[in-house]
Enzyme design. Structure first.
Site, PDB file in Angstrom:
ATOM      1  N   LYS A  11      32.670  53.384  40.815  1.00  0.00           N
ATOM      2  CA  LYS A  11      31.745  52.367  41.333  1.00  0.00           C
ATOM      3  C   LYS A  11      31.008  52.813  42.596  1.00  0.00           C
ATOM      4  O   LYS A  11      31.381  53.816  43.225  1.00  0.00           O
ATOM      5  CB  LYS A  11      32.535  51.079  41.600  1.00  0.00           C
ATOM      6  CG  LYS A  11      33.093  50.440  40.324  1.00  0.00           C
ATOM      7  CD  LYS A  11      33.665  49.067  40.618  1.00  0.00           C
ATOM      8  CE  LYS A  11      34.240  48.423  39.384  1.00  0.00           C
ATOM      9  NZ  LYS A  11      34.731  47.052  39.652  1.00  0.00           N
ATOM     10  N   TYR A  51      28.586  43.044  32.422  1.00  0.00           N
ATOM     11  CA  TYR A  51      29.531  42.052  32.952  1.00  0.00           C
ATOM     12  C   TYR A  51      29.248  40.633  32.441  1.00  0.00           C
ATOM     13  O   TYR A  51      29.680  39.666  33.073  1.00  0.00           O
ATOM     14  CB  TYR A  51      29.503  42.076  34.481  1.00  0.00           C
ATOM     15  CG  TYR A  51      30.282  43.232  35.081  1.00  0.00           C
ATOM     16  CD1 TYR A  51      31.651  43.382  34.847  1.00  0.00           C
ATOM     17  CD2 TYR A  51      29.661  44.169  35.906  1.00  0.00           C
ATOM     18  CE1 TYR A  51      32.376  44.429  35.407  1.00  0.00           C
ATOM     19  CE2 TYR A  51      30.381  45.222  36.475  1.00  0.00           C
ATOM     20  CZ  TYR A  51      31.745  45.335  36.217  1.00  0.00           C
ATOM     21  OH  TYR A  51      32.464  46.360  36.768  1.00  0.00           O
ATOM     22  N   ASN A 114      36.073  47.901  44.441  1.00  0.00           N
ATOM     23  CA  ASN A 114      37.396  48.427  44.083  1.00  0.00           C
ATOM     24  C   ASN A 114      37.355  49.767  43.351  1.00  0.00           C
ATOM     25  O   ASN A 114      38.266  50.110  42.619  1.00  0.00           O
ATOM     26  CB  ASN A 114      38.202  47.368  43.322  1.00  0.00           C
ATOM     27  CG  ASN A 114      37.597  47.030  41.979  1.00  0.00           C
ATOM     28  OD1 ASN A 114      36.503  47.470  41.657  1.00  0.00           O
ATOM     29  ND2 ASN A 114      38.311  46.255  41.188  1.00  0.00           N
ATOM     30  N   HIS A 117      36.261  50.935  37.409  1.00  0.00           N
ATOM     31  CA  HIS A 117      36.410  49.976  36.298  1.00  0.00           C
ATOM     32  C   HIS A 117      37.016  50.701  35.121  1.00  0.00           C
ATOM     33  O   HIS A 117      36.680  51.863  34.876  1.00  0.00           O
ATOM     34  CB  HIS A 117      35.036  49.419  35.877  1.00  0.00           C
ATOM     35  CG  HIS A 117      35.086  48.739  34.532  1.00  0.00           C
ATOM     36  ND1 HIS A 117      35.450  47.424  34.388  1.00  0.00           N
ATOM     37  CD2 HIS A 117      34.884  49.216  33.277  1.00  0.00           C
ATOM     38  CE1 HIS A 117      35.462  47.115  33.090  1.00  0.00           C
ATOM     39  NE2 HIS A 117      35.111  48.195  32.395  1.00  0.00           N
ATOM     40  N   GLU A 128      32.013  48.994  25.273  1.00  0.00           N
ATOM     41  CA  GLU A 128      31.513  49.477  26.570  1.00  0.00           C
ATOM     42  C   GLU A 128      31.008  50.918  26.461  1.00  0.00           C
ATOM     43  O   GLU A 128      29.952  51.254  27.018  1.00  0.00           O
ATOM     44  CB  GLU A 128      32.619  49.346  27.627  1.00  0.00           C
ATOM     45  CG  GLU A 128      32.944  47.884  27.942  1.00  0.00           C
ATOM     46  CD  GLU A 128      34.107  47.707  28.916  1.00  0.00           C
ATOM     47  OE1 GLU A 128      34.716  48.709  29.342  1.00  0.00           O
ATOM     48  OE2 GLU A 128      34.402  46.543  29.257  1.00  0.00           O
TER      49      GLU A 128
HETATM   50  P1  CMP Z   1      36.205  45.270  36.991  1.00  0.00           P
HETATM   51  O1  CMP Z   1      37.412  45.863  36.367  1.00  0.00           O
HETATM   52  O2  CMP Z   1      34.995  46.114  37.073  1.00  0.00           O
HETATM   53  O3  CMP Z   1      35.825  43.933  36.193  1.00  0.00           O
HETATM   54  C1  CMP Z   1      35.216  42.818  36.817  1.00  0.00           C
HETATM   55  C2  CMP Z   1      35.050  42.998  38.276  1.00  0.00           C
HETATM   56  O4  CMP Z   1      34.773  41.846  39.005  1.00  0.00           O
HETATM   57  C3  CMP Z   1      36.349  43.509  38.866  1.00  0.00           C
HETATM   58  O5  CMP Z   1      36.583  44.831  38.465  1.00  0.00           O
HETATM   59  C4  CMP Z   1      36.139  43.271  40.346  1.00  0.00           C
HETATM   60  O6  CMP Z   1      35.508  44.362  40.988  1.00  0.00           O
HETATM   61  C5  CMP Z   1      35.196  42.079  40.325  1.00  0.00           C
HETATM   62  N1  CMP Z   1      35.910  40.923  40.832  1.00  0.00           N
HETATM   63  C6  CMP Z   1      36.985  40.354  40.297  1.00  0.00           C
HETATM   64  N2  CMP Z   1      37.368  39.301  41.060  1.00  0.00           N
HETATM   65  C7  CMP Z   1      36.511  39.255  42.106  1.00  0.00           C
HETATM   66  C8  CMP Z   1      36.392  38.413  43.222  1.00  0.00           C
HETATM   67  N3  CMP Z   1      37.235  37.409  43.427  1.00  0.00           N
HETATM   68  N4  CMP Z   1      35.373  38.640  44.076  1.00  0.00           N
HETATM   69  C9  CMP Z   1      34.508  39.669  43.842  1.00  0.00           C
HETATM   70  N5  CMP Z   1      34.578  40.503  42.795  1.00  0.00           N
HETATM   71  C10 CMP Z   1      35.577  40.291  41.933  1.00  0.00           C
END
Ligand code: CMP
Length: 140
Positions: A11, A51, A114, A117, A128
Site C-alpha cells: 500500500k 473496495y 496498514n 492487502h 482480485e
Molecule cells: P484491507 O485488507 O486492504 O481491506 C479493507 C481495508 O480497509 C483494510 O485493509 C484497512 O486498511 C481498511 N480499514 C479497515 N477498517 C478501517 C477503519 N476502521 N478505518 C480505516 N480503514 C479501515
C-alpha cells in the site's frame, strides 16, 4: 502450479517509505513466491471498484483517498494455501493486534495505513487477480 494463489497490494504508506523490497523479503521468507508484480498509481475508479464491498462503511472515502495517494505494488503470490499463508505473513488488519514478525507489526502505521492487502478467500483471490493481471502476466 505450485499450490494456490493470492492477490497482494503493497500500500501507499509502504511504497512512500521505500519498503517494497523489505516487504517482499518477508513474503519470500514466509514461503510464498511473487509470480507477478506491477507498480501502479491506482485511479479512483480502480480503488472504488476494488473496495466496492466496503462502500457503505464509514471509512470508505478515506480508504479510496489513501489508496490513490501514492503508488502501490500489485502482486500475485503463489504457494501452499497461499490465501491463509499470506494472511499469517501480514498479521492482523490492526497493527496494534498483529503478531511479531508480521508485515503489519513490522511496518504498518494504523488500521487504515496498514502497508499490505491480501485476499480473504480463494474465490476473492481469483476475482482480485483478474482486476489487475491477465493470465500471461503471471509466470509461476
Ligand atoms: P484491507 O485488507 O486492504 O481491506 C479493507 C481495508 O480497509 C483494510 O485493509 C484497512 O486498511 C481498511 N480499514 C479497515 N477498517 C478501517 C477503519 N476502521 N478505518 C480505516 N480503514 C479501515
Amino acid at each position: 502450479m505450485a499450490g494456490s494463489r493470492t492477490f497482494s497490494i503493497i500500500k501507499p504508506d509502504a511504497t512512500a517509505r521505500n519498503l517494497t523490497g523489505a516487504i517482499n523479503k518477508v513474503i519470500e521468507d514466509g514461503g510464498l513466491r511473487i509470480v507477478a508484480q506491477r507498480r501502479i498509481k491506482m485511479t479512483n475508479e480502480q480503488a472504488e471498484g476494488f473496495y466496492a464491498v466496503h462502500k457503505d462503511r464509514p471509512f470508505f472515502g478515506e480508504l479510496v483517498e489513501f489508496m490513490t495517494s501514492a503508488p502501490v505494488v500489485v502482486q500475485v503470490l503463489e504457494g501452499e494455501n497461499a490465501v491463509l499463508r499470506y494472511r499469517d505473513i501480514m498479521g492482523a488488519t490492526n497493527p496494534a493486534e498483529a503478531a511479531d514478525g508480521t508485515i503489519r507489526k513490522l511496518f504498518a502505521k494504523t488500521i487504515g495505513e496498514n502497508s499490505a492487502h491480501g485476499s480473504d478467500s480463494d474465490e476473492n483471490a481469483e476475482i482480485e487477480i483478474a482486476q489487475f493481471f491477465s493470465a500471461e502476466d503471471i509466470v509461476g
